[in-house]
Design an enzyme around this catalytic site. Structure first.
Site, PDB file in Angstrom:
ATOM      1  N   LYS A 223      19.506  -3.460  24.160  1.00  0.00           N
ATOM      2  CA  LYS A 223      18.217  -3.958  23.691  1.00  0.00           C
ATOM      3  C   LYS A 223      18.460  -5.184  22.824  1.00  0.00           C
ATOM      4  O   LYS A 223      19.273  -5.141  21.900  1.00  0.00           O
ATOM      5  CB  LYS A 223      17.489  -2.885  22.871  1.00  0.00           C
ATOM      6  CG  LYS A 223      16.203  -3.390  22.202  1.00  0.00           C
ATOM      7  CD  LYS A 223      15.629  -2.355  21.262  1.00  0.00           C
ATOM      8  CE  LYS A 223      14.429  -2.912  20.489  1.00  0.00           C
ATOM      9  NZ  LYS A 223      13.895  -1.955  19.505  1.00  0.00           N
TER      10      LYS A 223
ATOM     11  N   THR B  62      18.176  13.948  15.840  1.00  0.00           N
ATOM     12  CA  THR B  62      18.854  12.681  15.587  1.00  0.00           C
ATOM     13  C   THR B  62      19.080  12.449  14.097  1.00  0.00           C
ATOM     14  O   THR B  62      20.174  12.085  13.671  1.00  0.00           O
ATOM     15  CB  THR B  62      18.029  11.515  16.159  1.00  0.00           C
ATOM     16  OG1 THR B  62      17.798  11.746  17.555  1.00  0.00           O
ATOM     17  CG2 THR B  62      18.778  10.203  16.010  1.00  0.00           C
TER      18      THR B  62
ATOM     19  N   THR C 121      11.672   1.343  13.623  1.00  0.00           N
ATOM     20  CA  THR C 121      12.222   1.529  12.285  1.00  0.00           C
ATOM     21  C   THR C 121      12.628   2.975  11.992  1.00  0.00           C
ATOM     22  O   THR C 121      13.283   3.230  10.980  1.00  0.00           O
ATOM     23  CB  THR C 121      11.205   1.084  11.220  1.00  0.00           C
ATOM     24  OG1 THR C 121       9.982   1.831  11.384  1.00  0.00           O
ATOM     25  CG2 THR C 121      10.922  -0.398  11.331  1.00  0.00           C
TER      26      THR C 121
ATOM     27  N   GLU D 239      13.253   6.232  21.205  1.00  0.00           N
ATOM     28  CA  GLU D 239      14.192   5.665  22.183  1.00  0.00           C
ATOM     29  C   GLU D 239      14.567   4.216  21.903  1.00  0.00           C
ATOM     30  O   GLU D 239      15.417   3.662  22.584  1.00  0.00           O
ATOM     31  CB  GLU D 239      13.607   5.802  23.598  1.00  0.00           C
ATOM     32  CG  GLU D 239      13.393   7.258  23.981  1.00  0.00           C
ATOM     33  CD  GLU D 239      12.951   7.431  25.412  1.00  0.00           C
ATOM     34  OE1 GLU D 239      13.425   8.374  26.064  1.00  0.00           O
ATOM     35  OE2 GLU D 239      12.128   6.634  25.895  1.00  0.00           O
TER      36      GLU D 239
END
Length: 512
Positions: free
Chosen positions: A80, A14, A355, A51
């Site tokens: 979210k 990622t 974070t 996630e």
């Protein structure tokens, strides 16, 4: 002046692919002719448990040109809207307690600062309602698993501020495809065996097996905790922060839904345990769960036991639990010479407020905003960047520690240790001492680069029932204040009519 014409991103996952895509997109938009080349190993698995995200991810995906609906269909994503913290204040067998940290700021109907008036009412025993539900519609949306927008809302736009729960491995693959196809990022598989420095101590190239040489003018270190470039080659030391944040291990498990109608919560659920806390994140097809704990206060076996107990799953050899460990802290500098570390290679603070990916985004944005046109420009840019990131790391550590140090729990040594002044940063102690006497204000947060703003801090301190002796607010008549607070409830009723559930909108969004 030697112009910077090429960037090598070392490491995938990622952090690597977001870094490559964000830089390539920025260069393209600003007309800079700079090549971005990502080199990753086929033999190093990604951690893949990040996630939860922060609302900055919405702008990031939009800016690099991804379709939000494609993202939902390919990354098992869900909306979210914040986090719920359960059992952090009291021992659960004595008193149940929970509170929300929504993403929306506290409401100001007709310019009225509801947060200040709520605190005044609370310290004068004029309200029994909790903070988030009183000053923010989003807490009510989370209660009912309502989506933050409707199907007619444009991609990446919102009615209530949101981020995502997502499969991090699938996100990396999606961004990889997009970066190579649409942004011109070059890709190579290779195992780096050596980092070669020039006479001035700058990175000249990385060398892979079979003596393949990858040269560039600038390097981005996304090699994870190993930090091959910044730490091992450039010798930038790691600053340990475990004396403040002691959780350093995790045991994780992915859990399928009982059926396709199971509600999908629109927030992360963080439930305190005897030596840490359990995350519970709901994606489209499953839940991602994990117990983050302190190895000084419990054992892996006990951690497994408590995670399975939370999930109401009996122990079995067929259950595939995964164990992770990490060091809490950050590099003394994130930028050294011609190298910037992004992601875990720069630092890691426990995942309590999601974070990790947010710091990847912040790192690349800061780099793109002050990307050096030449080697001569790097020293000044580096100084600016490192000052910003030192402040960011300190702010995050203070904010995460805030969740722990206000507890009343005494049921384990872990929780006793959280309130010991030796485990609380001095900067946070100063804030808390001030907030004994007056409510938190904008003036307490002068740094515009901080990830968490005043509303975030208020949701935690007032959610944990830490109230000042005095709050500065106006002298509006009670009838006007009553209407202002009632406006939150009116918005709630309207939202119940207009908004689908999280699961329903996700199904419509992803075409399932």
């Amino acid at each position: 002046m030697k112009k910077v014409k090429s960037v090598n991103v070392i490491g995938g996952g990622t952090s690597g692919w977001l870094s490559a895509a964000m830089l390539a997109s920025s260069f393209k938009k600003t007309g800079l002719d700079i090549t971005v080349h990502l080199i990753e190993s086929e033999n190093i698995p990604t951690i893949g448990v990040g996630e939860g995200t922060f609302p900055t991810i919405v702008n990031t995906l939009h800016d690099i040109g991804l379709s939000e609906k494609d993202f939902f269909s390919q990354c098992d994503a869900s909306f979210k809207q914040g986090a719920q913290f359960c059992n952090w204040l009291h021992e659960p067998d004595k008193q149940k307690h929970s509170y929300y940290h929504p993403f929306d700021p506290t409401a100001m109907p007709k310019g009225i600062d509801l947060s200040a008036y709520w605190v005044r009412n609370k310290i004068n025993n004029k309200t029994s309602n909790d903070f988030a539900h009183s000053v923010c519609l989003q807490a009510h949306l989370c209660d009912q698993n309502l989506a933050p927008k409707d199907l007619n809302t444009p991609e990446y736009a919102w009615m209530a501020k949101y981020a995502y729960h997502l499969d991090a491995a699938k996100l990396g693959k999606l961004v990889k495809k997009h970066a190579m196809t649409n942004l011109g990022v070059i890709h190579s598989f290779a195992d780096i065996t050596e980092v070669k420095l020039d006479d001035d101590g700058f990175i000249e190239s990385v060398i892979a097996d079979e003596n393949t040489v990858f040269s560039a003018d600038f390097f981005v270190d996304c090699t994870g905790f190993s930090s091959l470039l910044l730490s091992k080659a450039l010798k930038v030391p790691f600053i340990e922060k475990s004396k403040y944040l002691s959780v350093n291990r995790a045991v994780t498990l992915q859990v399928p839904y009982e059926n396709l109608e199971t509600p999908i919560p629109t927030h992360t659920i963080s439930t305190a345990q005897e030596a840490g806390w359990i995350w519970d994140i709901s994606l489209q097809s499953r839940r991602g769960t994990g117990y983050v704990y302190s190895s000084e206060h419990t054992t892996p076996e006990r951690a497994e036991e408590l995670l399975l107990k939370y999930l109401n799953i009996p122990a079995s050899d067929d259950i595939k639990l995964r164990h992770l460990s990490f060091d809490v802290g950050h590099r003394e500098k994130s930028w050294e010479k011609n190298c910037v570390a992004i992601g875990f290679s720069s630092g890691f603070i426990e995942p309590l407020e999601a974070t990790a990916i947010a710091m990847v985004e912040a790192g690349v944005r800061s780099l793109a905003a002050r990307f050096p046109q030449s080697r001569e420009a790097m020293k000044t840019r580096q100084k600016q960047y490192n000052a910003i990131f030192t402040q960011r790391w300190n702010n995050i550590i203070d904010f995460v520690k805030l969740h722990y140090c206000l507890t009343n729990r005494k049921d384990s040594q872990f929780w006793v240790d959280q309130t010991n002044p030796k485990t609380i940063p001095e900067t946070l102690q100063d804030k808390l001492e001030a907030w004994k006497h007056y409510g938190a204000t904008e003036g307490d947060f002068p740094n515009k680069y901080d990830i968490f703003n005043i509303s975030s801090w208020q949701y935690i301190i007032y959610g944990m029932e830490y109230f000042p002796k005095y709050i500065e607010c106006g002298t509006l008549p009670d009838e006007i204040l009553d209407k202002a607070f009632e406006s939150i409830q009116l918005m709630r009723k309207s939202a119940e009519i207009k908004l689908d559930t999280n699961r329903k909108l996700i199904e419509l969004y992803s075409g399932k």
